[in-house]
Design a protein around this motif. Structure first.
Motif, PDB file in Angstrom:
ATOM      1  N   PRO A 220       0.886  -0.795  -0.009  1.00 25.22           N
ATOM      2  CA  PRO A 220      -0.953   0.378  -0.158  1.00 25.22           C
ATOM      3  C   PRO A 220       0.832   1.656   0.177  1.00 25.22           C
ATOM      4  N   GLN A 221       2.263   1.586   0.190  1.00 27.96           N
ATOM      5  CA  GLN A 221       2.444   2.588   0.166  1.00 27.96           C
ATOM      6  C   GLN A 221       2.975   3.051  -0.942  1.00 27.96           C
ATOM      7  N   LEU A 222       3.247   2.249  -1.640  1.00 27.18           N
ATOM      8  CA  LEU A 222       3.877   2.228  -3.636  1.00 27.18           C
ATOM      9  C   LEU A 222       2.497   2.532  -4.625  1.00 27.18           C
ATOM     10  N   SER A 223       2.063   3.803  -4.714  1.00 29.13           N
ATOM     11  CA  SER A 223       1.205   3.679  -6.090  1.00 29.13           C
ATOM     12  C   SER A 223       0.684   2.758  -7.016  1.00 29.13           C
ATOM     13  N   LEU A 224       0.125   2.690  -7.711  1.00 26.49           N
ATOM     14  CA  LEU A 224      -0.095   1.352  -8.836  1.00 26.49           C
ATOM     15  C   LEU A 224       0.594   1.993  -9.593  1.00 26.49           C
ATOM     16  N   ARG A 225       1.218   3.507  -9.890  1.00 24.39           N
ATOM     17  CA  ARG A 225       2.328   3.776 -11.115  1.00 24.39           C
ATOM     18  C   ARG A 225       3.178   3.653 -11.066  1.00 24.39           C
ATOM     19  N   GLU A 226       3.511   3.301  -9.313  1.00 28.30           N
ATOM     20  CA  GLU A 226       4.870   2.577  -8.841  1.00 28.30           C
ATOM     21  C   GLU A 226       5.290   1.528  -9.610  1.00 28.30           C
ATOM     22  N   LEU A 227       4.113   0.536  -9.314  1.00 32.13           N
ATOM     23  CA  LEU A 227       4.068  -0.424  -9.080  1.00 32.13           C
ATOM     24  C   LEU A 227       3.865  -1.105 -11.218  1.00 32.13           C
ATOM     25  N   ARG A 228       3.871  -0.322 -11.378  1.00 30.60           N
ATOM     26  CA  ARG A 228       3.154  -0.430 -12.736  1.00 30.60           C
ATOM     27  C   ARG A 228       4.984   0.319 -13.788  1.00 30.60           C
ATOM     28  N   GLU A 229       5.276   0.844 -12.756  1.00 30.20           N
ATOM     29  CA  GLU A 229       6.287   1.385 -13.882  1.00 30.20           C
ATOM     30  C   GLU A 229       7.800   0.763 -12.925  1.00 30.20           C
ATOM     31  N   VAL A 231       7.630  -2.391 -13.276  1.00 30.03           N
ATOM     32  CA  VAL A 231       7.243  -3.815 -14.817  1.00 30.03           C
ATOM     33  C   VAL A 231       7.924  -3.621 -15.985  1.00 30.03           C
ATOM     34  N   THR A 232       8.064  -1.866 -16.170  1.00 32.26           N
ATOM     35  CA  THR A 232       8.087  -1.470 -16.991  1.00 32.26           C
ATOM     36  C   THR A 232       9.672  -0.841 -17.627  1.00 32.26           C
ATOM     37  N   SER A 233      10.349  -1.151 -18.550  1.00 35.18           N
ATOM     38  CA  SER A 233      11.395  -0.735 -18.506  1.00 35.18           C
ATOM     39  C   SER A 233      11.641  -0.026 -20.206  1.00 35.18           C
ATOM     40  N   GLY A 235      12.223   1.310 -23.053  1.00 40.89           N
ATOM     41  CA  GLY A 235      12.095   0.788 -24.507  1.00 40.89           C
ATOM     42  C   GLY A 235      12.244  -0.610 -24.413  1.00 40.89           C
ATOM     43  N   GLY A 236      11.803  -0.655 -24.344  1.00 40.94           N
ATOM     44  CA  GLY A 236      11.231  -2.131 -23.496  1.00 40.94           C
ATOM     45  C   GLY A 236       9.626  -3.375 -23.315  1.00 40.94           C
ATOM     46  N   THR A 237      10.131  -4.724 -23.848  1.00 39.83           N
ATOM     47  CA  THR A 237       8.736  -5.275 -24.416  1.00 39.83           C
ATOM     48  C   THR A 237       7.054  -4.885 -24.068  1.00 39.83           C
ATOM     49  N   THR A 238       7.332  -4.812 -22.514  1.00 39.56           N
ATOM     50  CA  THR A 238       5.940  -4.094 -21.332  1.00 39.56           C
ATOM     51  C   THR A 238       5.937  -2.943 -21.940  1.00 39.56           C
ATOM     52  N   ALA A 239       6.965  -1.779 -21.721  1.00 38.57           N
ATOM     53  CA  ALA A 239       6.805  -0.432 -22.528  1.00 38.57           C
ATOM     54  C   ALA A 239       5.379  -0.754 -23.573  1.00 38.57           C
ATOM     55  N   GLN A 240       6.189  -1.174 -24.581  1.00 36.45           N
ATOM     56  CA  GLN A 240       5.425  -1.632 -25.994  1.00 36.45           C
ATOM     57  C   GLN A 240       3.338  -1.942 -26.025  1.00 36.45           C
ATOM     58  N   ALA A 241       3.870  -2.420 -24.656  1.00 31.42           N
ATOM     59  CA  ALA A 241       2.131  -3.301 -24.352  1.00 31.42           C
ATOM     60  C   ALA A 241       1.749  -1.667 -24.189  1.00 31.42           C
ATOM     61  N   ILE A 242       2.265  -0.989 -22.483  1.00 32.34           N
ATOM     62  CA  ILE A 242       1.630   0.094 -22.351  1.00 32.34           C
ATOM     63  C   ILE A 242       1.219   0.953 -23.269  1.00 32.34           C
ATOM     64  N   SER A 243       2.173   1.531 -24.247  1.00 33.10           N
ATOM     65  CA  SER A 243       2.221   2.424 -25.181  1.00 33.10           C
ATOM     66  C   SER A 243       0.982   2.364 -25.826  1.00 33.10           C
ATOM     67  N   THR A 244       1.127   1.157 -26.235  1.00 31.97           N
ATOM     68  CA  THR A 244      -0.661   0.238 -27.409  1.00 31.97           C
ATOM     69  C   THR A 244      -1.738   0.889 -26.599  1.00 31.97           C
TER      70      THR A 244
END
Length: 272
Positions: A220-229, A231-233, A235-244
């Motif tokens: 709970p001390q981490l925002s959902l945005r922080e948790l998402r970031e 996982v997201t490198s 220029g990586g694969t996750t970033a490509q999916a999130i961008s979509t």
């Protein structure tokens, strides 16, 4: 609450979810009764949980300390009218119907009632449900505690300050399992379209969903945005999916869907 006799009027999916949560938390099956106009669902509840069942709403409600109204909003008035002859002074009435304002129940029963509106969701059957509660009238502490223990047996609860928030609970929790199931369906379909076995794709997706939910809850001390970031490198694969997703305005679509859910609940309140 251990001595409270609970009667569920209606034997649908939500009744099953709540009863399952109660039984798995150790609540005595002999103190739970469910009614329904047909026998099929009652037989299944009796076999699965060992509770009492009946086709007679009035008789079952008369014996109960707590009456849970678990029928479709469209037939709620008819069901309540069949219970008018009961004295409800010492009974707690809990309704889980969407779209019916608390003031309507006083009209339906034609007497003052101890009423709580509850909006649970189906994960209650696994002990991980979420229920919003609202007490429209001044209730004694015992009644509130009874309601809290009933629904906390299947997960977490939150008391609401305003009845209008019940509709928001529907949009954010009551209907929400269906949103996640749809998203998971879509992910699994994407996997099978790329040639993966359906069972393997489902195993991957459902475990990923469970893991993500647990990480959010246990950090709970981490925002959902922080948790998402995390996982997201860049220029990586996750970033490509999130961008979509972002390019397709996923946030706007989710907002619109939840607003439409809440608006529908408000529309129902005007017609029932």
């Amino acid at each position: 609450m251990d001595q409270q006799r609970i009667c569920f009027i209606g034997a649908g999916n939500m009744t099953r979810s709540i009863i399952s949560g109660l039984i798995h938390s150790g609540y005595p099956a002999q103190l739970i009764q469910a009614t329904n106009p047909s026998q099929g669902k009652l037989t299944a509840l009796e076999a699965d949980f060992g509770i009492q069942v009946s086709l007679d709403n009035l008789s079952a409600a008369q014996q109960a300390d707590v009456i849970v109204l678990s029928v479709k909003p469209q037939i709620m008035q008819q069901v309540c009218e069949t219970l008018r002859s009961l004295s409800l002074t010492n009974k707690l009435v809990i309704t889980i119907a969407a779209g019916i304002h608390s003031s309507r129940y006083t009209e339906y029963f034609q007497q003052p009632i101890n009423l709580i509106r509850a909006m649970p969701n189906t994960p209650m059957q696994l002990g991980v449900g979420m229920t919003g509660l609202f007490a429209p009238f001044c209730l004694n502490l015992q009644h509130k505690m009874v309601c809290e223990r009933l629904f906390s047996s299947g997960g977490e609860i939150v008391w609401l300050d305003d009845e209008a928030e019940i509709n928001q609970v529907i949009g954010l929790a009551g209907s929400a399992p269906a949103y996640f199931f749809l998203f998971m369906e879509s992910m699994i379909a994407a996997g099978t379209d790329m040639g993966m076995d359906a069972a393997k794709a489902r195993s991957l997706v459902q475990q990923a969903a469970l893991g993500a939910a647990m990480m959010a809850k246990q950090n709970p001390q981490l925002s959902l945005r922080e948790l998402r970031e995390n996982v997201t490198s860049k220029g990586g694969t996750t970033a490509q999916a999130i961008s979509t997703f972002e390019d397709a305005d996923l946030r706007g679509l989710v907002k619109k869907a939840i607003e439409n859910c809440v608006n529908r609940a408000e529309e129902m309140a005007k017609t029932l």
